[in-house]
Motif scaffolding. Structure first.
Motif, PDB file in Angstrom:
ATOM      1  N   SER A 103       0.804  -1.229   0.000  1.00 39.69           N
ATOM      2  CA  SER A 103       0.000   0.000   0.000  1.00 39.69           C
ATOM      3  C   SER A 103       0.830   1.270   0.000  1.00 39.69           C
ATOM      4  CB  SER A 103      -0.982  -0.010   1.167  1.00 39.69           C
ATOM      5  OG  SER A 103      -0.270  -0.069   2.375  1.00 39.69           O
ATOM      6  N   ARG A 172      -1.696  10.496   3.073  1.00 43.26           N
ATOM      7  CA  ARG A 172      -1.466   9.590   4.185  1.00 43.26           C
ATOM      8  C   ARG A 172      -1.592   8.124   3.755  1.00 43.26           C
ATOM      9  NH1 ARG A 172      -3.076   7.970   9.160  1.00 43.26           N
ATOM     10  NH2 ARG A 172      -1.279   8.188  10.505  1.00 43.26           N
ATOM     11  N   LYS A 173      -2.501   7.847   2.821  1.00 46.96           N
ATOM     12  CA  LYS A 173      -2.758   6.455   2.404  1.00 46.96           C
ATOM     13  C   LYS A 173      -1.518   5.789   1.793  1.00 46.96           C
ATOM     14  CE  LYS A 173      -6.102   7.337  -0.618  1.00 46.96           C
ATOM     15  NZ  LYS A 173      -7.089   6.979  -1.646  1.00 46.96           N
ATOM     16  N   PHE A 174      -0.562   6.593   1.319  1.00 47.74           N
ATOM     17  CA  PHE A 174       0.637   6.022   0.717  1.00 47.74           C
ATOM     18  C   PHE A 174       1.820   5.969   1.694  1.00 47.74           C
ATOM     19  CE2 PHE A 174      -1.628   7.800  -3.085  1.00 47.74           C
ATOM     20  CZ  PHE A 174      -1.983   6.571  -3.622  1.00 47.74           C
ATOM     21  N   MET A 177       3.207   1.536   6.583  1.00 48.75           N
ATOM     22  CA  MET A 177       2.580   1.000   7.787  1.00 48.75           C
ATOM     23  C   MET A 177       3.139  -0.405   8.020  1.00 48.75           C
ATOM     24  SD  MET A 177      -1.211   0.133   6.330  1.00 48.75           S
ATOM     25  CE  MET A 177      -1.426   1.285   5.006  1.00 48.75           C
ATOM     26  N   THR A 178       2.871  -0.947   9.183  1.00 46.10           N
ATOM     27  CA  THR A 178       3.425  -2.266   9.513  1.00 46.10           C
ATOM     28  C   THR A 178       3.005  -3.303   8.468  1.00 46.10           C
ATOM     29  OG1 THR A 178       3.384  -1.677  11.837  1.00 46.10           O
ATOM     30  CG2 THR A 178       3.516  -4.025  11.343  1.00 46.10           C
ATOM     31  N   TYR A 179       1.730  -3.268   8.092  1.00 49.88           N
ATOM     32  CA  TYR A 179       1.207  -4.232   7.119  1.00 49.88           C
ATOM     33  C   TYR A 179       1.912  -4.117   5.766  1.00 49.88           C
ATOM     34  CZ  TYR A 179      -2.121  -5.825   3.536  1.00 49.88           C
ATOM     35  OH  TYR A 179      -2.695  -6.408   2.431  1.00 49.88           O
TER      36      TYR A 179
ATOM     37  N   ALA B  92      -6.324  -1.062   3.844  1.00 50.23           N
ATOM     38  CA  ALA B  92      -5.186  -0.463   4.554  1.00 50.23           C
ATOM     39  C   ALA B  92      -5.094   1.031   4.232  1.00 50.23           C
ATOM     40  CB  ALA B  92      -3.901  -1.169   4.152  1.00 50.23           C
ATOM     41  N   ARG B  93      -5.239   1.356   2.942  1.00 49.88           N
ATOM     42  CA  ARG B  93      -5.148   2.765   2.549  1.00 49.88           C
ATOM     43  C   ARG B  93      -6.308   3.576   3.122  1.00 49.88           C
ATOM     44  NH1 ARG B  93      -3.134   2.342  -3.771  1.00 49.88           N
ATOM     45  NH2 ARG B  93      -0.930   2.059  -3.319  1.00 49.88           N
ATOM     46  N   LEU B  96      -5.632   4.284   6.828  1.00 52.20           N
ATOM     47  CA  LEU B  96      -4.621   5.326   7.018  1.00 52.20           C
ATOM     48  C   LEU B  96      -5.157   6.705   6.646  1.00 52.20           C
ATOM     49  CD1 LEU B  96      -2.229   3.772   8.067  1.00 52.20           C
ATOM     50  CD2 LEU B  96      -0.854   4.688   6.213  1.00 52.20           C
ATOM     51  N   SER B  97      -5.915   6.753   5.536  1.00 52.32           N
ATOM     52  CA  SER B  97      -6.499   8.045   5.124  1.00 52.32           C
ATOM     53  C   SER B  97      -7.400   8.601   6.204  1.00 52.32           C
ATOM     54  CB  SER B  97      -7.400   7.887   3.903  1.00 52.32           C
ATOM     55  OG  SER B  97      -6.708   7.392   2.858  1.00 52.32           O
ATOM     56  N   GLY B  99      -7.085   8.259   9.291  1.00 50.46           N
ATOM     57  CA  GLY B  99      -6.365   8.663  10.503  1.00 50.46           C
ATOM     58  C   GLY B  99      -5.824   7.551  11.379  1.00 50.46           C
ATOM     59  N   ALA B 100      -5.888   6.303  10.907  1.00 51.43           N
ATOM     60  CA  ALA B 100      -5.326   5.224  11.736  1.00 51.43           C
ATOM     61  C   ALA B 100      -3.833   5.463  11.949  1.00 51.43           C
ATOM     62  CB  ALA B 100      -5.535   3.876  11.055  1.00 51.43           C
ATOM     63  N   PHE B 101      -3.350   5.110  13.113  1.00 52.91           N
ATOM     64  CA  PHE B 101      -1.927   5.275  13.397  1.00 52.91           C
ATOM     65  C   PHE B 101      -1.125   4.201  12.683  1.00 52.91           C
ATOM     66  CE2 PHE B 101       1.807   4.223  16.010  1.00 52.91           C
ATOM     67  CZ  PHE B 101       2.476   5.435  15.933  1.00 52.91           C
ATOM     68  N   ASP B 102      -1.659   2.980  12.697  1.00 54.35           N
ATOM     69  CA  ASP B 102      -0.988   1.886  11.988  1.00 54.35           C
ATOM     70  C   ASP B 102      -2.012   0.800  11.691  1.00 54.35           C
ATOM     71  OD1 ASP B 102       0.965   0.356  10.771  1.00 54.35           O
ATOM     72  OD2 ASP B 102       2.364   0.440  12.431  1.00 54.35           O
ATOM     73  N   PHE B 103      -1.570  -0.152  10.905  1.00 55.36           N
ATOM     74  CA  PHE B 103      -2.460  -1.204  10.396  1.00 55.36           C
ATOM     75  C   PHE B 103      -1.631  -2.480  10.375  1.00 55.36           C
ATOM     76  CE2 PHE B 103      -4.461  -3.660   7.074  1.00 55.36           C
ATOM     77  CZ  PHE B 103      -5.786  -3.271   7.018  1.00 55.36           C
TER      78      PHE B 103
END
Lengths: 258, 126
Positions: A103, A172-174, A177-179, B92-93, B96-97, B99-103
């Motif tokens: 992602s 933010r979507k790009f 993240m851990t995943y 996942a995107r 995050l968009s 406002g999640a801190f992590d996934f």
């Protein structure tokens, strides 16, 4: 932080945009220059490597299908290992075809505004790339829906294109993240195992998750046991592999495949 | 210098997840409350905000994305960590968009989640 993968039907435009995006974002540029390192790392002919990136094997060419797949696997493994570092703009290495399901990888397609070529030449080039990408990764790189962002340079000038890409990369979507990092490290591990196996075998497909590797292959009844043992031995030696499972489909032609 | 313990909320309709995560996360002295229903968890959050919320996505009645939105609407400083057994690039995107801190995809080791919580804790305390 993210990875930006730029693809275009024109190598020069792809490289030029990638270079500008990397400079604007202070990211590292990963391009065809790494092919020399890839060749050294895997002790292969750099000329053949460059050739494999643009042609498909045929009876009339010196590159066999098995060799071709091995060469592409070497590039893939090397590129994926480098992408683990993050903050990279990548072009010219077909990463958009094998960095899938990650992602934080922003996939960009640039439609070239190259006026020097006729419509027919452009169409031929697209057909060639389609054929190559289908043969190599079973993905049609000319299919625009597979990209996160498509920019048409007939309508948008290059400076605006660079701004658009850097802006999108900031979404933010790009972000990592851990995943997404885990997906990328799983792909990198599968690619390393693929290289280890394709050196001496064909009909190999590898998936990895958390150090566990599933290898799918084909074999006739007689070769099945030996092939499974060899795969387990070779894959087990790859750094990061903790467990290997082999799935064998019957090779109906009874041909030995490695 | 002793730091204040973190208040962590775990929301997952699979009872086993809360049962396993609670003791694992409490080892470092943090206060953990586990919930199997989003509504109950949100009601508890309304009484008192938590520093960190760990939530599953696929749950009946309220899904994890809605929980994420409602938690952040109440407390922007709360770090929401999404856990799911149905991870895709799109989900996942989206997380995050919003406002999640992590996934993080299930299954994971409690130590993997601990690492994310440590990062969240650093941000909260910076």
């Amino acid at each position: 932080m993210s990875i930006i993968i730029i693809a275009s039907d024109t190598a020069e435009i792809e490289h030029s945009i990638a270079q500008k995006v990397a400079a604007a974002m202070d990211y590292q540029l990963l391009d065809r220059r790494i092919l020399e390192d890839t060749a050294k790392k895997y002790q292969i002919d750099p000329g053949k490597l460059a050739d494999a990136m643009k042609t498909t094997p045929s009876l009339f060419k010196s590159l066999s299908s098995g060799q071709w797949r091995y060469l592409l696997a070497c590039v893939e493994a090397h590129v994926l290992d480098r992408l683990l570092a993050d903050k990279i703009v990548c072009c010219g290495l077909s990463a958009h075809l094998y960095v899938t399901g990650v992602s934080h990888a922003l996939n960009v397609r640039i439609l070239s505004g190259d006026d020097s070529q006729s419509e027919k030449e452009r169409e031929n080039r697209l057909q060639q790339r389609k054929k190559w990408s289908m043969a190599a990764y079973n993905e049609d790189e000319t299919e625009l829906s597979r990209y996160d962002l498509v920019i048409n340079l007939d309508q948008i000038d290059p400076a605006e294109a660079v701004k658009t890409i850097t802006g999108a990369a900031g979404y933010r979507k790009f972000q990592v993240m851990t995943y997404s990092m885990k997906c990328l490290s799983d792909l990198a591990l599968a690619a390393r195992v693929n290289v280890a196996l394709l050196k001496t075998m064909t009909d190999i497909s590898v998936q990895a998750r958390d150090g566990s590797v599933i290898v799918s292959t084909k074999a006739g009844n007689r070769q099945k046991r030996k092939k499974v043992e060899t795969i387990k031995e070779l894959a087990g030696k790859v750094e990061g592999v903790r467990y290997v499972e082999v799935h064998v489909k019957k090779n109906l032609l009874g041909v030995t495949t490695g | 210098m002793n730091e204040q313990p973190l208040k962590i909320m775990v929301i997952d309709d699979e009872n086993i997840v809360g049962k396993r995560l609670k003791p694992a996360l409490e080892k470092t002295g943090d206060i953990v409350e586990a919930f199997e229903e989003g509504e109950t968890a949100l009601a508890r959050f309304a009484q008192e905000p938590f520093d960190i919320v760990v939530t599953d996505i696929r749950m009946e009645k309220i899904d994890g994305i809605e929980i994420l939105e409602r938690i952040l609407a109440k407390s922007q400083r709360t770090k929401v960590i999404i856990i799911t057994g149905y991870a895709t690039v799109e989900i996942a995107r989206e997380a995050l968009s919003k406002g999640a801190f992590d996934f993080i995809a299930k299954p994971f080791k409690p130590s993997d989640l601990r690492q994310i919580i440590e990062r969240a804790s650093k941000e909260l305390r910076s």
